[in-house]
Design a protein around this motif. Structure first.
Motif, PDB file in Angstrom:
ATOM      1  N   ILE A 154     -15.771   8.178   4.769  1.00 47.36           N
ATOM      2  CA  ILE A 154     -16.060   8.547   6.162  1.00 47.36           C
ATOM      3  C   ILE A 154     -16.903   7.442   6.815  1.00 47.36           C
ATOM      4  O   ILE A 154     -16.628   7.001   7.941  1.00 47.36           O
ATOM      5  CB  ILE A 154     -16.814   9.910   6.224  1.00 47.36           C
ATOM      6  N   LYS A 155     -17.898   6.995   6.075  1.00 48.49           N
ATOM      7  CA  LYS A 155     -18.823   5.977   6.608  1.00 48.49           C
ATOM      8  C   LYS A 155     -18.067   4.686   6.938  1.00 48.49           C
ATOM      9  O   LYS A 155     -18.337   4.020   7.939  1.00 48.49           O
ATOM     10  CB  LYS A 155     -19.914   5.698   5.557  1.00 48.49           C
ATOM     11  N   MET A 182     -10.803   9.506  13.323  1.00 49.57           N
ATOM     12  CA  MET A 182     -11.034   9.276  11.888  1.00 49.57           C
ATOM     13  C   MET A 182      -9.844   9.786  11.076  1.00 49.57           C
ATOM     14  O   MET A 182      -9.334   9.102  10.187  1.00 49.57           O
ATOM     15  CB  MET A 182     -12.270  10.063  11.448  1.00 49.57           C
ATOM     16  N   GLY A 183      -9.432  11.023  11.392  1.00 50.73           N
ATOM     17  CA  GLY A 183      -8.272  11.598  10.696  1.00 50.73           C
ATOM     18  C   GLY A 183      -7.049  10.711  10.855  1.00 50.73           C
ATOM     19  O   GLY A 183      -6.309  10.481   9.892  1.00 50.73           O
ATOM     20  N   GLY A 184      -6.847  10.170  12.066  1.00 45.91           N
ATOM     21  CA  GLY A 184      -5.724   9.265  12.327  1.00 45.91           C
ATOM     22  C   GLY A 184      -5.791   8.005  11.481  1.00 45.91           C
ATOM     23  O   GLY A 184      -4.767   7.525  10.979  1.00 45.91           O
ATOM     24  N   VAL A 185      -7.007   7.476  11.300  1.00 42.00           N
ATOM     25  CA  VAL A 185      -7.190   6.260  10.480  1.00 42.00           C
ATOM     26  C   VAL A 185      -6.780   6.548   9.032  1.00 42.00           C
ATOM     27  O   VAL A 185      -6.065   5.759   8.403  1.00 42.00           O
ATOM     28  CB  VAL A 185      -8.663   5.770  10.538  1.00 42.00           C
ATOM     29  N   PHE A 186      -7.218   7.700   8.500  1.00 40.24           N
ATOM     30  CA  PHE A 186      -6.890   8.034   7.105  1.00 40.24           C
ATOM     31  C   PHE A 186      -5.385   8.238   6.932  1.00 40.24           C
ATOM     32  O   PHE A 186      -4.819   7.858   5.902  1.00 40.24           O
ATOM     33  CB  PHE A 186      -7.669   9.272   6.654  1.00 40.24           C
ATOM     34  N   LEU A 187      -4.724   8.813   7.929  1.00 38.77           N
ATOM     35  CA  LEU A 187      -3.263   8.995   7.852  1.00 38.77           C
ATOM     36  C   LEU A 187      -2.565   7.639   7.849  1.00 38.77           C
ATOM     37  O   LEU A 187      -1.625   7.414   7.075  1.00 38.77           O
ATOM     38  CB  LEU A 187      -2.764   9.837   9.031  1.00 38.77           C
ATOM     39  N   ILE A 208      -4.173  11.899   2.602  1.00 35.22           N
ATOM     40  CA  ILE A 208      -4.103  13.253   3.162  1.00 35.22           C
ATOM     41  C   ILE A 208      -5.430  13.502   3.856  1.00 35.22           C
ATOM     42  O   ILE A 208      -6.494  13.360   3.245  1.00 35.22           O
ATOM     43  CB  ILE A 208      -3.873  14.304   2.055  1.00 35.22           C
ATOM     44  N   ALA A 209      -5.348  13.834   5.141  1.00 41.05           N
ATOM     45  CA  ALA A 209      -6.568  14.153   5.900  1.00 41.05           C
ATOM     46  C   ALA A 209      -6.747  15.662   5.859  1.00 41.05           C
ATOM     47  O   ALA A 209      -5.924  16.402   6.403  1.00 41.05           O
ATOM     48  CB  ALA A 209      -6.428  13.666   7.343  1.00 41.05           C
ATOM     49  N   GLU A 210      -7.799  16.121   5.151  1.00 40.38           N
ATOM     50  CA  GLU A 210      -8.087  17.555   5.131  1.00 40.38           C
ATOM     51  C   GLU A 210      -8.957  17.866   6.330  1.00 40.38           C
ATOM     52  O   GLU A 210     -10.099  17.431   6.412  1.00 40.38           O
ATOM     53  CB  GLU A 210      -8.796  17.968   3.836  1.00 40.38           C
ATOM     54  N   GLY A 220      -4.415   9.920  -1.746  1.00 38.57           N
ATOM     55  CA  GLY A 220      -5.811  10.318  -1.835  1.00 38.57           C
ATOM     56  C   GLY A 220      -6.092  11.426  -0.829  1.00 38.57           C
ATOM     57  O   GLY A 220      -5.411  11.534   0.186  1.00 38.57           O
ATOM     58  N   VAL A 221      -7.080  12.278  -1.131  1.00 43.04           N
ATOM     59  CA  VAL A 221      -7.461  13.347  -0.198  1.00 43.04           C
ATOM     60  C   VAL A 221      -8.829  13.025   0.384  1.00 43.04           C
ATOM     61  O   VAL A 221      -9.772  12.756  -0.361  1.00 43.04           O
ATOM     62  CB  VAL A 221      -7.506  14.722  -0.907  1.00 43.04           C
ATOM     63  N   VAL A 222      -8.920  13.004   1.726  1.00 44.94           N
ATOM     64  CA  VAL A 222     -10.198  12.739   2.393  1.00 44.94           C
ATOM     65  C   VAL A 222     -10.545  13.942   3.254  1.00 44.94           C
ATOM     66  O   VAL A 222      -9.748  14.379   4.080  1.00 44.94           O
ATOM     67  CB  VAL A 222     -10.120  11.479   3.298  1.00 44.94           C
ATOM     68  N   GLU A 223     -11.742  14.506   3.024  1.00 43.99           N
ATOM     69  CA  GLU A 223     -12.202  15.641   3.840  1.00 43.99           C
ATOM     70  C   GLU A 223     -12.842  15.084   5.111  1.00 43.99           C
ATOM     71  O   GLU A 223     -13.872  14.413   5.048  1.00 43.99           O
ATOM     72  CB  GLU A 223     -13.208  16.480   3.052  1.00 43.99           C
ATOM     73  N   VAL A 224     -12.204  15.349   6.237  1.00 42.10           N
ATOM     74  CA  VAL A 224     -12.705  14.845   7.524  1.00 42.10           C
ATOM     75  C   VAL A 224     -13.717  15.861   8.064  1.00 42.10           C
ATOM     76  O   VAL A 224     -13.426  17.062   8.099  1.00 42.10           O
ATOM     77  CB  VAL A 224     -11.536  14.662   8.527  1.00 42.10           C
ATOM     78  N   PRO A 225     -14.914  15.408   8.474  1.00 45.53           N
ATOM     79  CA  PRO A 225     -15.908  16.365   8.970  1.00 45.53           C
ATOM     80  C   PRO A 225     -15.423  17.073  10.233  1.00 45.53           C
ATOM     81  O   PRO A 225     -14.594  16.559  10.974  1.00 45.53           O
ATOM     82  CB  PRO A 225     -17.142  15.498   9.265  1.00 45.53           C
ATOM     83  N   THR A 226     -15.948  18.264  10.469  1.00 48.55           N
ATOM     84  CA  THR A 226     -15.571  19.019  11.676  1.00 48.55           C
ATOM     85  C   THR A 226     -16.295  18.434  12.885  1.00 48.55           C
ATOM     86  O   THR A 226     -17.358  17.821  12.752  1.00 48.55           O
ATOM     87  CB  THR A 226     -15.937  20.507  11.530  1.00 48.55           C
ATOM     88  N   ASN A 227     -15.712  18.655  14.054  1.00 50.00           N
ATOM     89  CA  ASN A 227     -16.306  18.133  15.288  1.00 50.00           C
ATOM     90  C   ASN A 227     -17.655  18.804  15.560  1.00 50.00           C
ATOM     91  O   ASN A 227     -18.616  18.167  15.973  1.00 50.00           O
ATOM     92  CB  ASN A 227     -15.334  18.378  16.449  1.00 50.00           C
ATOM     93  N   LEU A 228     -17.728  20.128  15.276  1.00 50.47           N
ATOM     94  CA  LEU A 228     -18.977  20.889  15.425  1.00 50.47           C
ATOM     95  C   LEU A 228     -19.275  21.559  14.083  1.00 50.47           C
ATOM     96  O   LEU A 228     -18.347  21.885  13.336  1.00 50.47           O
ATOM     97  CB  LEU A 228     -18.826  21.961  16.515  1.00 50.47           C
ATOM     98  N   PRO A 229     -20.551  21.787  13.744  1.00 54.66           N
ATOM     99  CA  PRO A 229     -20.868  22.415  12.455  1.00 54.66           C
ATOM    100  C   PRO A 229     -20.224  23.798  12.336  1.00 54.66           C
ATOM    101  O   PRO A 229     -20.068  24.515  13.323  1.00 54.66           O
ATOM    102  CB  PRO A 229     -22.405  22.528  12.475  1.00 54.66           C
ATOM    103  N   ILE A 230     -19.837  24.173  11.089  1.00 56.38           N
ATOM    104  CA  ILE A 230     -19.207  25.479  10.864  1.00 56.38           C
ATOM    105  C   ILE A 230     -20.283  26.558  10.911  1.00 56.38           C
ATOM    106  O   ILE A 230     -21.298  26.479  10.200  1.00 56.38           O
ATOM    107  CB  ILE A 230     -18.469  25.510   9.505  1.00 56.38           C
TER     108      ILE A 230
END
Length: 898
Positions: free
Chosen positions: A20-21, A91-96, A101-103, A398-408
């Motif tokens: 992510i960083k 970010m998700g687009g970059v990983f794709l 796999i963008a989770e 690879g699987v990358v967990e993309v952070p949410t836009n707002l906290p859950i």
């Protein structure tokens, strides 16, 4: 005290954190470009696409183009849809783009995320496919996101079943194509059965984004895609084998009625081999264990099962000459249902019924092997982390967990475990009533449609108004899911439900606006939108105050991933929410994994009826049980894939050969190489290497050269010559065959012969490949028994499949050479006759000279004549009746050359 692993994560971060960083600088670059793109006109955005495409095709890397491409796409989406992508979406687009796999959690806007990498990869001009789980979503997303691509100057297509081929080719020719996984796989198989290049639909496999990637690449990957057609008639083989079975003694076979398996013993195999040789069903010198015997072994095994495991009037009945299966549970007949892999035909042979043709596999591919064709594969889902190992091992993803836009902000309750299903459902109904009374919307997840209906009855009795989501109609599904977030709504859904449409608190605004526009045609759409958006804010706030969406699951699924999908419907985009799982010791998962220990614990605690055990330890125990089941399922899929990989290597070779043949203008060199190989094989057969001249079979080689090469040359004299060797004979046969083909080129015309060679080659490859697939299916069904002999079935399958493939290629060369040797141009008379049969013109009258031609003396013609011996017939005219007495013309009977 913290563990070492936890401590290291605190200091260095997790691998996911580091990924992510690493994307932050890229996102900053895209953001910095935003003002520059905001000032561009609509035409300016399209001009930018042209400039980027030129740079991409000129060799500039897509990584270098990414910031500008993403900035351009974000601006286009903002103008076309009114949606400005968040940083986490970029970010998700970059990983794709990188092939991961963008989770991304539900509601994070995955549909929009896909447009960024799709746009970037479309710049290469090689096409991009975006894969969805059903036709409705493919059409909806193509229409919705097609506006973004249109604003960028790109074309968008959608592929769906029963689409006319011209439309389908046009859809694949677009820059971005939306399609379902099934249709992509079937089109790939269809393309590799086409006789001409211009009839193929797909144009290579450049870049794919798979939406709901876990569903498509894992859940659906258990079943291969198969195109089948009627097989050749093998009824005589079934009848012949069936006659052997009554002679089987008890010591010849073993029966396991529990697993419904019947197998031959060693004594049985010896007896069987003798019988098959005696009846001419197995060639002399060939053993049952040879790869060539696979099909006969398969048929014998099915005949044994038909006789020893299937009983008339219990498993099936015979009605009007047909074998009709009987349902073992209900005792009802099942007309139209047939047993596969030749078993039904074996029962028909046993009962003396008419044997219906089998369906034969003409082409097949697994999703694993189809999607591995892509140069770059990527995927999106809300739940992939639990299957990260499988994605990496099978697909290299690879699987990358993309952070949410707002906290859950969702509250996830610990699982509540009840003693019985009755207690559990009573507690569920009570919980639903409480939430419903305070206006909190509920999504209730069940594992089957029956359980949905059972719960629906309970809620009806309790007086709770609710919707049952049935996945039979995708459009209706989307509507119900859109309403599931309304104040006080209760929606019961099975696991598969609710894909592709967000549950928005207060209901879906767009759906409400569309409904209102239809209901009030006189009111201006903009006024309707403003009014409903204003009303919606108030409704949304009421739902938030009631606690947001409450997801209640009535059971744990075998796969934690499916549970997470359901849980993830609540708490989208930082909304409040709650999730809970209600279980009982009678649930399948609890029953299979350690419910006895839990029951003891519950008894020890002295729990009263209706009480539940709620503890984090229970969650951990369930998680371990689910991990065990998932691991076992992965092993099954991996084993299936290992077998399919063997076929896949061969499939790729055959499909590549077909493509090369279709692209080639002139195949004469390939045909010549095949012919020369056939000559080498024939000479090896009749003049074995390192043998003496008196061991050579000149007569056999002469007959074989006549049959396979169509050349009548004095081979017997050549073999008898002093000092001649096999190389000389090969050279002479090659020369004779080349001269014969050169004469055909003159007779047909070189261009016509080239076209005929291509057709013959493609048709023969297709026929041989179909036969080979059937043999491999039979091999798969019998190779498992090798495990009893301490031999690895997979290695046995690999070795024998390779030998069968080599045999197929030898047979292919022989058939192509033989067919081309036998073809000849039609005479003018034959052409006229064919045209007359087609009603295109009348056959010309015979010329007067032919009518007056002297007839041979009947007595003279009969002298020494034997209608069963063609050698005594002299030279009959091609249009005269055949001397064999069939009543046909000679050219259509014994005089037929093709």
């Amino acid at each position: 005290m913290l563990g070492l692993g936890t401590l290291a994560k605190k200091v260095f971060g997790t691998p996911n954190d580091r990924k992510i960083k690493a994307t932050r600088p890229l996102v900053d670059k895209i953001n910095a470009l935003e003002p520059e793109f905001e000032v561009l006109s609509d035409e300016g955005l399209k001009d930018k696409t042209e400039e980027l495409a030129k740079r991409a095709m000129g060799g500039e890397s897509l990584d270098d183009l990414l910031p500008e491409a993403f900035a351009n796409c974000r601006e286009a989406a903002k103008r076309a849809l009114g949606l400005r992508a968040f940083d986490v979406q970029l970010m998700g687009g970059v990983f794709l783009h990188q092939g991961n796999i963008a989770e991304m959690k539900t509601g994070e806007g995955k549909t929009l995320v896909a447009t960024f990498p799709a746009y970037l990869h479309a710049l290469t001009g090689k096409g991009v496919q975006i894969v969805t789980v059903n036709d409705y979503l493919a059409k909806r997303d193509a229409e919705w996101m097609g506006k973004v691509f249109a604003a960028l100057g790109l074309t968008t297509g959608v592929v769906y079943p029963q689409q006319p081929d011209d439309e389908k080719r046009a859809a694949y020719a677009c820059d971005v194509t939306y399609a379902t996984n099934n249709e992509l796989g079937f089109d790939y198989l269809r393309d590799n059965m086409e006789p001409e290049l211009n009839r193929m639909r797909q144009r290579g496999h450049n870049f794919a984004i798979v939406d709901e990637v876990d569903s498509i690449l894992i859940d659906e990957a258990r079943t291969p895609l198969i195109i089948s057609g009627p097989a050749q008639d093998r009824s005589e083989l079934y009848v012949a084998i069936d006659k052997l079975i009554p002679g089987i003694q008890d010591e010849h076979f073993k029966l396991d009625e529990k697993t419904r398996v019947a197998t031959f013993t060693d004594e049985g195999n010896e007896w069987l081999e003798e019988q098959l040789h005696a009846h001419g069903l197995l060639p002399e010198g060939q053993s049952l264990y040879d790869p060539e015997s696979t099909t006969i072994v398969h048929h014998v095994n099915q005949a044994l099962r038909a006789h020893k495991l299937f009983t008339k009037d219990k498993d099936y009945i015979v009605r009007n000459g047909d074998v009709v299966l009987v349902d073992e549970f209900t005792g009802r007949m099942m007309p139209g249902r047939r047993l596969s892999e030749g078993l039904h035909q074996a029962i028909e042979a046993k009962e003396g019924c008419t044997i219906q043709p089998e369906n034969v596999t003409m082409a097949q591919v697994t999703f694993q092997n189809y999607f591995r064709l892509y140069d770059v594969l990527s995927g999106m889902t809300g739940t992939a982390a639990t299957e990260a190992d499988e994605f990496m091992e099978i697909y290299g993803l690879g699987v990358v967990e993309v952070p949410t836009n707002l906290p859950i902000a969702r509250v996830d309750d610990d699982d509540a475990v009840y003693r019985t299903a009755k207690e559990k459902f009573e507690a569920i109904v009570e919980t639903i009533k409480e939430a419903h009374d305070k206006g909190q919307p509920m999504l209730v997840g069940t594992t089957s449609i029956e359980k949905s209906e059972f719960l629906s009855d309970l809620l009806t009795k309790a007086g709770v108004k609710h919707n049952v989501l049935n996945a039979r109609h995708h459009e209706q599904e989307a509507q119900i899911v859109a309403d599931a977030g309304k104040l006080g709504a209760v929606t019961i859904a099975t696991n598969m439900a609710g894909r592709g449409t967000d549950i928005k608190l207060g209901g879906n605004v767009e759906f409400k606006i569309m409904e209102a526009i239809e209901a009030n045609p006189d009111e201006h759409p903009d006024e309707i939108r403003a009014r409903i958006e204003g009303e919606h804010e108030a409704w949304e706030q009421k739902v938030k105050d009631a606690g947001g969406l409450f997801v209640l699951a009535t059971e744990r699924h075998e796969s934690r991933r499916i549970d997470n999908q359901l849980r993830g419907r609540s708490g989208r985009q930082g909304d409040p929410g709650r999730s809970a799982f209600f279980l009982s010791l009678e649930d399948d998962l609890m029953r299979i994994f350690g419910s006895e220990r839990l029951e003891k614990v519950l008894s020890t605690l002295g729990m009263k009826e209706g009480e539940a055990i709620i503890h984090p330890w229970v969650n951990k125990s369930l998680e371990r049980a689910q991990a065990k089941v998932e691991g076992r399922n992965f092993d099954i899929r991996k084993q299936l894939l290992k077998f399919d990989d063997v076929m896949n290597e061969q499939r790729k070779v055959i499909f590549k050969q077909r493509l090369d043949i279709m692209k080639a203008e002139d195949l004469s060199e390939i045909i010549k190489e095949m012919r020369n190989q056939v000559i080498d094989d024939l000479v090896d057969q009749y003049i074995p290497p390192k043998s003496y001249a008196d061991q050579w079979d000149g007569e056999g080689l002469y007959a074989a050269a006549l049959e396979h090469l169509g050349v009548d040359v004095p081979v017997i004299d050549w073999v008898a010559e002093e000092g001649v060797d096999d190389e000389d004979i090969i050279e002479r046969l090659e020369k004779a065959a080349d001269e014969m083909m050169a004469k055909k080129a003159v007779d047909f015309g070189p261009e016509n012969l080239r076209s005929i060679e291509k057709q013959v080659l493609l048709q023969t490859i297709d026929g041989k490949w179909r036969e080979h697939l059937l043999t491999l299916e039979h091999l798969r069904s019998v190779v498992g028994f090798r495990g009893y002999a301490q031999r690895d079935p997979l290695n046995e399958y690999k070795n024998e499949a390779f030998q069968l493939f080599e045999s197929m290629l030898d047979s292919l060369r022989q058939d192509v050479t033989k067919t081309l040797a036998q073809i000849r141009p039609l005479t003018e008379e034959e052409q006229a006759e064919i045209l007359a049969q087609q009603g295109l013109m009348r056959a010309p009258p015979a010329p007067a000279e032919a009518e007056a031609a002297p007839q041979p003396d009947p007595e003279q013609a009969r002298e020494g004549f034997d209608e069963n011996d063609p050698a005594t017939w002299g030279n009959p005219g091609r249009n005269e009746p055949c001397p064999c007495g069939s009543g046909k013309k000679f050219k259509h009977c014994h005089g037929r050359m093709v």
